[in-house]
Design a protein around this motif. Structure first.
Motif, PDB file in Angstrom:
ATOM      1  N   PRO A 285       0.831  -1.210   0.000  1.00 56.61           N
ATOM      2  CA  PRO A 285       0.000   0.000   0.000  1.00 56.61           C
ATOM      3  C   PRO A 285       0.865   1.260   0.000  1.00 56.61           C
ATOM      4  O   PRO A 285       1.957   1.279   0.578  1.00 56.61           O
ATOM      5  CB  PRO A 285      -0.801  -0.122   1.299  1.00 56.61           C
ATOM      6  N   LEU A 286       0.363   2.303  -0.630  1.00 58.66           N
ATOM      7  CA  LEU A 286       1.154   3.514  -0.801  1.00 58.66           C
ATOM      8  C   LEU A 286       1.504   4.172   0.529  1.00 58.66           C
ATOM      9  O   LEU A 286       2.585   4.738   0.683  1.00 58.66           O
ATOM     10  CB  LEU A 286       0.406   4.504  -1.706  1.00 58.66           C
ATOM     11  N   THR A 287       0.606   4.083   1.501  1.00 53.46           N
ATOM     12  CA  THR A 287       0.897   4.642   2.829  1.00 53.46           C
ATOM     13  C   THR A 287       2.161   4.026   3.413  1.00 53.46           C
ATOM     14  O   THR A 287       3.025   4.734   3.951  1.00 53.46           O
ATOM     15  CB  THR A 287      -0.291   4.405   3.782  1.00 53.46           C
ATOM     16  N   ASP A 288       2.298   2.712   3.296  1.00 54.34           N
ATOM     17  CA  ASP A 288       3.479   2.025   3.836  1.00 54.34           C
ATOM     18  C   ASP A 288       4.728   2.343   3.022  1.00 54.34           C
ATOM     19  O   ASP A 288       5.823   2.484   3.576  1.00 54.34           O
ATOM     20  CB  ASP A 288       3.233   0.518   3.871  1.00 54.34           C
ATOM     21  N   TYR A 289       4.565   2.438   1.713  1.00 51.06           N
ATOM     22  CA  TYR A 289       5.701   2.792   0.846  1.00 51.06           C
ATOM     23  C   TYR A 289       6.246   4.166   1.224  1.00 51.06           C
ATOM     24  O   TYR A 289       7.464   4.365   1.321  1.00 51.06           O
ATOM     25  CB  TYR A 289       5.236   2.777  -0.602  1.00 51.06           C
ATOM     26  N   MET A 290       5.348   5.120   1.468  1.00 50.65           N
ATOM     27  CA  MET A 290       5.785   6.484   1.777  1.00 50.65           C
ATOM     28  C   MET A 290       6.467   6.573   3.145  1.00 50.65           C
ATOM     29  O   MET A 290       7.299   7.456   3.369  1.00 50.65           O
ATOM     30  CB  MET A 290       4.591   7.435   1.709  1.00 50.65           C
ATOM     31  N   LYS A 291       6.115   5.652   4.038  1.00 47.87           N
ATOM     32  CA  LYS A 291       6.779   5.647   5.346  1.00 47.87           C
ATOM     33  C   LYS A 291       8.275   5.399   5.201  1.00 47.87           C
ATOM     34  O   LYS A 291       9.067   5.827   6.047  1.00 47.87           O
ATOM     35  CB  LYS A 291       6.156   4.576   6.246  1.00 47.87           C
ATOM     36  N   ARG A 292       8.639   4.687   4.136  1.00 46.58           N
ATOM     37  CA  ARG A 292      10.064   4.422   3.902  1.00 46.58           C
ATOM     38  C   ARG A 292      10.846   5.725   3.703  1.00 46.58           C
ATOM     39  O   ARG A 292      12.059   5.771   3.919  1.00 46.58           O
ATOM     40  CB  ARG A 292      10.248   3.540   2.670  1.00 46.58           C
ATOM     41  N   PHE A 293      10.153   6.764   3.261  1.00 50.96           N
ATOM     42  CA  PHE A 293      10.783   8.059   2.994  1.00 50.96           C
ATOM     43  C   PHE A 293      10.470   9.075   4.093  1.00 50.96           C
ATOM     44  O   PHE A 293      10.730  10.261   3.951  1.00 50.96           O
ATOM     45  CB  PHE A 293      10.305   8.608   1.641  1.00 50.96           C
ATOM     46  N   GLY A 294       9.885   8.585   5.199  1.00 50.02           N
ATOM     47  CA  GLY A 294       9.566   9.467   6.316  1.00 50.02           C
ATOM     48  C   GLY A 294       8.411  10.399   6.026  1.00 50.02           C
ATOM     49  O   GLY A 294       8.312  11.485   6.622  1.00 50.02           O
ATOM     50  N   ILE A 295       7.522  10.005   5.107  1.00 45.75           N
ATOM     51  CA  ILE A 295       6.400  10.860   4.705  1.00 45.75           C
ATOM     52  C   ILE A 295       5.094  10.238   5.186  1.00 45.75           C
ATOM     53  O   ILE A 295       4.820   9.066   4.933  1.00 45.75           O
ATOM     54  CB  ILE A 295       6.360  11.044   3.170  1.00 45.75           C
ATOM     55  N   ASP A 296       4.297  11.034   5.902  1.00 44.61           N
ATOM     56  CA  ASP A 296       2.986  10.589   6.375  1.00 44.61           C
ATOM     57  C   ASP A 296       1.973  10.838   5.265  1.00 44.61           C
ATOM     58  O   ASP A 296       1.683  11.994   4.933  1.00 44.61           O
ATOM     59  CB  ASP A 296       2.604  11.360   7.644  1.00 44.61           C
ATOM     60  N   TYR A 297       1.455   9.766   4.703  1.00 45.02           N
ATOM     61  CA  TYR A 297       0.568   9.889   3.536  1.00 45.02           C
ATOM     62  C   TYR A 297      -0.662   9.018   3.715  1.00 45.02           C
ATOM     63  O   TYR A 297      -0.568   7.901   4.241  1.00 45.02           O
ATOM     64  CB  TYR A 297       1.314   9.474   2.267  1.00 45.02           C
ATOM     65  N   GLN A 298      -1.807   9.518   3.275  1.00 44.04           N
ATOM     66  CA  GLN A 298      -3.031   8.728   3.246  1.00 44.04           C
ATOM     67  C   GLN A 298      -3.652   8.862   1.847  1.00 44.04           C
ATOM     68  O   GLN A 298      -3.707   9.967   1.305  1.00 44.04           O
ATOM     69  CB  GLN A 298      -4.038   9.213   4.287  1.00 44.04           C
ATOM     70  N   VAL A 299      -4.094   7.748   1.280  1.00 46.01           N
ATOM     71  CA  VAL A 299      -4.758   7.783  -0.009  1.00 46.01           C
ATOM     72  C   VAL A 299      -6.060   8.573   0.144  1.00 46.01           C
ATOM     73  O   VAL A 299      -6.833   8.314   1.074  1.00 46.01           O
ATOM     74  CB  VAL A 299      -5.071   6.361  -0.515  1.00 46.01           C
ATOM     75  N   PRO A 300      -6.337   9.541  -0.726  1.00 47.29           N
ATOM     76  CA  PRO A 300      -7.577  10.318  -0.608  1.00 47.29           C
ATOM     77  C   PRO A 300      -8.804   9.441  -0.804  1.00 47.29           C
ATOM     78  O   PRO A 300      -8.770   8.451  -1.535  1.00 47.29           O
ATOM     79  CB  PRO A 300      -7.451  11.367  -1.713  1.00 47.29           C
TER      80      PRO A 300
END
Length: 305
Positions: A285-300
């Motif tokens: 999931p993209l949320t978990d992928y973005m955590k690798r870069f230290g970015i807090d992300y949620q799919v809209p």
């Protein structure tokens, strides 16, 4: 019948998305060193029909670190049965050290050695060795980025020298890989094994726009035949689209925001459904992928009518 078929496909698609979410959560729990919880989350995801051997392998690592050797070995056996063949990694992985005295471990390693020997009998061994060396040079120089950046800073002379060294390495690797592609086509897993197969992808992914566009159709064909990973294709599709000013499909590409100096996601087409597309390409999931870069992300979320 047609409606039933469409309903079945929709349910299957939703199940795949949920399973991918569970795998991502399991991976995050592993990274947090919550190994038992990670193993339990992997079990939930795998019970939904995931067939990726890497997921079974990762579940085994979590259970081994949680102290449940029986579950760890059962998952490893499933991983091998479903196609896991990275024998050298299996033997060296410290996550699995607790299994080494188990009788089932020794049997599993012996069986995998025989399986790998049978597979490698059909490999193009000189080509495999060449590509594995290319893989090594591609990855070794990239492993230097973080420590040099931390010690000297992103704008330092040391980082500039490293970027220049990387550009030379990438160009040399590109010449070798392009020659291979022109002679053999895409070097599939059945020809050279998984790591050497990955080398071709990495080098082309790190090359210029024209080279990527030229060999993207070759990678698509290899993926369609099961000779390359779908995740590799997703990353290259995204990068080619980004290079052409088009929105990406899978959310794999980030860019630097000139105003903030921070990395952010490059624009995604139909972002609401990005995780469905990612699941179809064996991506977390993209949320978990973005955590690798230290970015807090949620799919809209989709807007309700």
């Amino acid at each position: 019948m047609k409606r039933m078929l469409l309903t079945t496909l929709l349910v299957a698609s939703m199940a795949a998305a949920v399973s991918a979410q569970s795998i991502g959560e399991a991976s995050a729990l592993y990274n947090a060193k919550e190994y038992k919880a990670s193993g339990e989350m992997y079990d939930k995801a795998l019970a939904k029909g995931k067939d990726n051997p890497t997921d079974y392998y990762n579940a085994a690592c979590s259970w081994a670190l949680a102290g449940d050797n029986n579950k760890a070995l059962s998952h490893l056996q499933q991983a091998v049965a479903k196609g896991y063949i990275n024998l050298s990694h299996l033997k060296q992985d410290t996550d699995l050290n607790s299994l080494h005295q188990e009788k089932r471990w020794k049997t599993l390693v012996q069986d995998l050695e025989k399986k790998v020997a049978t597979l490698e009998a059909n490999y193009n061994k000189p080509l495999k060795a060449q590509l594995e060396q290319i893989y090594k040079t591609d990855q070794e120089i990239r492993m230097k980025i973080e420590p040099v950046q931390k010690e000297f800073g992103p704008e330092s002379p040391q980082m500039k020298a490293l970027w220049e060294e990387m550009a030379k390495t990438d160009e040399a690797n590109k010449k070798e890989v392009v020659a291979i592609l022109e002679k053999y086509g895409w070097p599939g897993k059945s020809m050279v094994g998984p790591q050497a197969n990955s080398a071709a992808f990495l080098v082309i992914q790190h090359s210029d726009k024209e080279t990527m566009e030229k060999y993207l159709p070759m990678l698509r064909e290899a993926v369609a035949k099961g000779e390359a990973a779908k995740s590799q294709l997703a990353l290259m599709e995204d990068r080619v689209r980004m290079n052409n000013g088009q929105p990406q499909l899978y959310g794999s590409q980030l860019r630097m925001n000139a105003e903030t100096g921070q990395y952010e996601l490059y624009t995604i087409e139909d972002e609401v459904n990005v995780d469905k597309r990612r699941a179809s390409m064996d991506l977390e999931p993209l949320t978990d992928y973005m955590k690798r870069f230290g970015i807090d992300y949620q799919v809209p979320q989709a807007l309700s009518n």
